[in-house]
Design a protein around this motif. Sequence first.
Motif, PDB file in Angstrom:
ATOM      1  N   GLU A   1       0.826  -1.214   0.000  1.00  0.00           N
ATOM      2  CA  GLU A   1       0.000   0.000   0.000  1.00  0.00           C
ATOM      3  C   GLU A   1       0.867   1.273   0.000  1.00  0.00           C
ATOM      4  O   GLU A   1       0.452   2.316  -0.478  1.00  0.00           O
ATOM      5  N   LEU A   2       2.043   1.189   0.601  1.00  0.00           N
ATOM      6  CA  LEU A   2       3.018   2.278   0.679  1.00  0.00           C
ATOM      7  C   LEU A   2       2.548   3.442   1.545  1.00  0.00           C
ATOM      8  O   LEU A   2       3.261   3.887   2.436  1.00  0.00           O
ATOM      9  N   PHE A   3       1.354   3.982   1.277  1.00  0.00           N
ATOM     10  CA  PHE A   3       0.812   5.085   2.064  1.00  0.00           C
ATOM     11  C   PHE A   3      -0.648   4.786   2.383  1.00  0.00           C
ATOM     12  O   PHE A   3      -1.418   4.430   1.485  1.00  0.00           O
ATOM     13  N   VAL A   4      -1.004   4.912   3.651  1.00  0.00           N
ATOM     14  CA  VAL A   4      -2.388   4.681   4.066  1.00  0.00           C
ATOM     15  C   VAL A   4      -2.931   5.957   4.698  1.00  0.00           C
ATOM     16  O   VAL A   4      -2.204   6.688   5.374  1.00  0.00           O
ATOM     17  N   ARG A   5      -4.203   6.220   4.455  1.00  0.00           N
ATOM     18  CA  ARG A   5      -4.795   7.458   4.949  1.00  0.00           C
ATOM     19  C   ARG A   5      -5.066   7.361   6.448  1.00  0.00           C
ATOM     20  O   ARG A   5      -5.618   6.379   6.943  1.00  0.00           O
ATOM     21  N   ARG A   6      -4.669   8.394   7.160  1.00  0.00           N
ATOM     22  CA  ARG A   6      -4.957   8.529   8.586  1.00  0.00           C
ATOM     23  C   ARG A   6      -5.363   9.973   8.829  1.00  0.00           C
ATOM     24  O   ARG A   6      -4.523  10.863   8.893  1.00  0.00           O
ATOM     25  N   GLY A   7      -6.666  10.218   8.912  1.00  0.00           N
ATOM     26  CA  GLY A   7      -7.149  11.588   8.999  1.00  0.00           C
ATOM     27  C   GLY A   7      -6.889  12.300   7.685  1.00  0.00           C
ATOM     28  O   GLY A   7      -7.294  11.831   6.616  1.00  0.00           O
ATOM     29  N   ASN A   8      -6.175  13.417   7.754  1.00  0.00           N
ATOM     30  CA  ASN A   8      -5.841  14.178   6.552  1.00  0.00           C
ATOM     31  C   ASN A   8      -4.470  13.835   5.989  1.00  0.00           C
ATOM     32  O   ASN A   8      -4.041  14.424   4.995  1.00  0.00           O
ATOM     33  N   ASP A   9      -3.782  12.905   6.637  1.00  0.00           N
ATOM     34  CA  ASP A   9      -2.417  12.575   6.228  1.00  0.00           C
ATOM     35  C   ASP A   9      -2.348  11.221   5.528  1.00  0.00           C
ATOM     36  O   ASP A   9      -3.181  10.341   5.752  1.00  0.00           O
ATOM     37  N   MET A  10      -1.345  11.081   4.688  1.00  0.00           N
ATOM     38  CA  MET A  10      -1.011   9.805   4.076  1.00  0.00           C
ATOM     39  C   MET A  10       0.228   9.279   4.804  1.00  0.00           C
ATOM     40  O   MET A  10       1.325   9.812   4.637  1.00  0.00           O
ATOM     41  N   VAL A  11       0.047   8.260   5.625  1.00  0.00           N
ATOM     42  CA  VAL A  11       1.121   7.763   6.478  1.00  0.00           C
ATOM     43  C   VAL A  11       1.859   6.627   5.768  1.00  0.00           C
ATOM     44  O   VAL A  11       1.235   5.692   5.271  1.00  0.00           O
ATOM     45  N   PRO A  12       3.195   6.710   5.698  1.00  0.00           N
ATOM     46  CA  PRO A  12       3.955   5.652   5.011  1.00  0.00           C
ATOM     47  C   PRO A  12       3.920   4.333   5.788  1.00  0.00           C
ATOM     48  O   PRO A  12       3.963   4.328   7.020  1.00  0.00           O
ATOM     49  N   THR A  13       3.854   3.252   5.057  1.00  0.00           N
ATOM     50  CA  THR A  13       3.934   1.922   5.666  1.00  0.00           C
ATOM     51  C   THR A  13       5.397   1.613   5.992  1.00  0.00           C
ATOM     52  O   THR A  13       6.306   2.312   5.530  1.00  0.00           O
ATOM     53  N   PRO A  14       5.655   0.580   6.784  1.00  0.00           N
ATOM     54  CA  PRO A  14       7.048   0.199   7.044  1.00  0.00           C
ATOM     55  C   PRO A  14       7.828  -0.057   5.756  1.00  0.00           C
ATOM     56  O   PRO A  14       9.021   0.272   5.665  1.00  0.00           O
ATOM     57  N   ARG A  15       7.170  -0.631   4.754  1.00  0.00           N
ATOM     58  CA  ARG A  15       7.830  -0.871   3.472  1.00  0.00           C
ATOM     59  C   ARG A  15       8.236   0.444   2.819  1.00  0.00           C
ATOM     60  O   ARG A  15       9.349   0.577   2.288  1.00  0.00           O
ATOM     61  N   ALA A  16       7.350   1.442   2.867  1.00  0.00           N
ATOM     62  CA  ALA A  16       7.653   2.746   2.281  1.00  0.00           C
ATOM     63  C   ALA A  16       8.791   3.430   3.020  1.00  0.00           C
ATOM     64  O   ALA A  16       9.662   4.057   2.408  1.00  0.00           O
ATOM     65  N   GLU A  17       8.804   3.320   4.338  1.00  0.00           N
ATOM     66  CA  GLU A  17       9.870   3.938   5.122  1.00  0.00           C
ATOM     67  C   GLU A  17      11.220   3.317   4.783  1.00  0.00           C
ATOM     68  O   GLU A  17      12.238   4.014   4.717  1.00  0.00           O
ATOM     69  N   ALA A  18      11.221   1.998   4.576  1.00  0.00           N
ATOM     70  CA  ALA A  18      12.466   1.327   4.207  1.00  0.00           C
ATOM     71  C   ALA A  18      12.919   1.747   2.817  1.00  0.00           C
ATOM     72  O   ALA A  18      14.117   1.961   2.566  1.00  0.00           O
ATOM     73  N   LEU A  19      11.977   1.878   1.896  1.00  0.00           N
ATOM     74  CA  LEU A  19      12.308   2.298   0.532  1.00  0.00           C
ATOM     75  C   LEU A  19      12.796   3.739   0.495  1.00  0.00           C
ATOM     76  O   LEU A  19      13.651   4.098  -0.322  1.00  0.00           O
ATOM     77  N   ALA A  20      12.236   4.579   1.362  1.00  0.00           N
ATOM     78  CA  ALA A  20      12.524   6.018   1.312  1.00  0.00           C
ATOM     79  C   ALA A  20      14.012   6.298   1.443  1.00  0.00           C
ATOM     80  O   ALA A  20      14.559   7.154   0.737  1.00  0.00           O
ATOM     81  N   VAL A  21      14.675   5.596   2.347  1.00  0.00           N
ATOM     82  CA  VAL A  21      16.106   5.835   2.565  1.00  0.00           C
ATOM     83  C   VAL A  21      16.896   5.603   1.283  1.00  0.00           C
ATOM     84  O   VAL A  21      17.723   6.427   0.877  1.00  0.00           O
ATOM     85  N   LYS A  22      16.618   4.486   0.609  1.00  0.00           N
ATOM     86  CA  LYS A  22      17.377   4.136  -0.595  1.00  0.00           C
ATOM     87  C   LYS A  22      16.989   5.045  -1.771  1.00  0.00           C
ATOM     88  O   LYS A  22      17.850   5.492  -2.528  1.00  0.00           O
ATOM     89  N   ILE A  23      15.694   5.288  -1.918  1.00  0.00           N
ATOM     90  CA  ILE A  23      15.232   6.094  -3.054  1.00  0.00           C
ATOM     91  C   ILE A  23      15.717   7.526  -2.935  1.00  0.00           C
ATOM     92  O   ILE A  23      16.207   8.115  -3.906  1.00  0.00           O
ATOM     93  N   GLN A  24      15.616   8.109  -1.743  1.00  0.00           N
ATOM     94  CA  GLN A  24      16.036   9.492  -1.585  1.00  0.00           C
ATOM     95  C   GLN A  24      17.544   9.635  -1.730  1.00  0.00           C
ATOM     96  O   GLN A  24      18.023  10.645  -2.268  1.00  0.00           O
TER      97      GLN A  24
END
Length: 381
Positions: A114-137
């Motif tokens: 899912e990468l990002f799931v909605r929580r209120g008005n925010d799109m919260v990154p999943t653990p998979r997205a957080e792990a990817l973020a380091v390498k992608i950025q």
Amino acid sequence: MASISHGLVMMYFSCCGRRIFCAAGIVSSWFRRIRACSAPRIPSILLPVSQAEFRICMGPITDVNFATFDLNLLRVFDALIRERSVTRAGELIGLSQPAVSNALSRLRHHFADELFVRRGNDMVPTPRAEALAVKIQKALSEIEGAVTDEKTFQPEELERVFTLSGADFFSALVMPRLHSRVTRMAPRVTLRMIEGATGEVATLLRDSTIDMALERAMPMQQSDWVSSAALMQSRFLVVAAKDHPRIREAGIAPGDALPLDLFCALPHALRSVDGSLAGIVDTALSKLGRKRHVALALPHFHAVAVAASKSELIATLPEQTAQDAAGILGLSVYRPPVEVPPQELRLYWHRRHDRSAAHRWLRAQIFETIEKLQPVKSHAT
């Protein structure tokens, strides 16, 4: 970067010694998986399979052919990590909300998450997205550095938003001057500052919520990926309303030190983000066995200065804030009666941006702006 060349990224990974893709290898792996999943007695026809069956047959989704992957999706991923909002992410990279939503759908398909799931008005990154973020950025930063190195970087062509965090000390004294300097060289750059109390600096940098933080010196032993450089040393001065009756009666002239007894007897206004009623001045007084009366605590330096200008309160403020407020609000400035250690202020950023031409350029502008307030020698660590 409006777009990213597949060839450049392939060269980047190759130069890093990873060589994680090879057309022949991918094709070979593809056919091996098909042979492994094919029943021997079924003729060479395509049978309909469910998505789950397809994934079992084809293996992990990371085996998708890199040559067919739209690398601009990584820019959308980066924007979503930074902004936590489809709308704001689109504004950051110049895409419409439907375009970002479509890109997110494709990213979810490619990474099988899912990468990002909605929580209120925010799109919260999943653990998979957080792990990817380091390498992608990190990869995007390296590519940006390769595309816009020092020899080819042109500030006037830069179009992006930089997000910084810091106290109102910086928003009032530094940001207007920094904007004036930046806009002359890079008119399409937007500067944005959020309150320094928004969150822990290391976390904000890690999650790309901010690009840089202007903060007091703080320990970062647990975050060795944070780079920093000294901005200035700020000593403290005392401000009070002009013609403050009790200071006038004591015959104390602006620029003089307030007597200790008078300093402790007068009511104080304190800048306190968390509501506490003690600060470094109280620590200094306690060494002498003395106390002061904090009558008002406010979250911003400017508000504290305004309160002092309209009452018999006095306030101990950073030197730059005190001098600036004195000119605007008509305050008198005095020296404190106790030795208050000067505060070291530093600039923090994520180490993945060490070599980014755009980041290095903005850091240089910040240092130049700070030097106008108080010349200091900055030293990166």
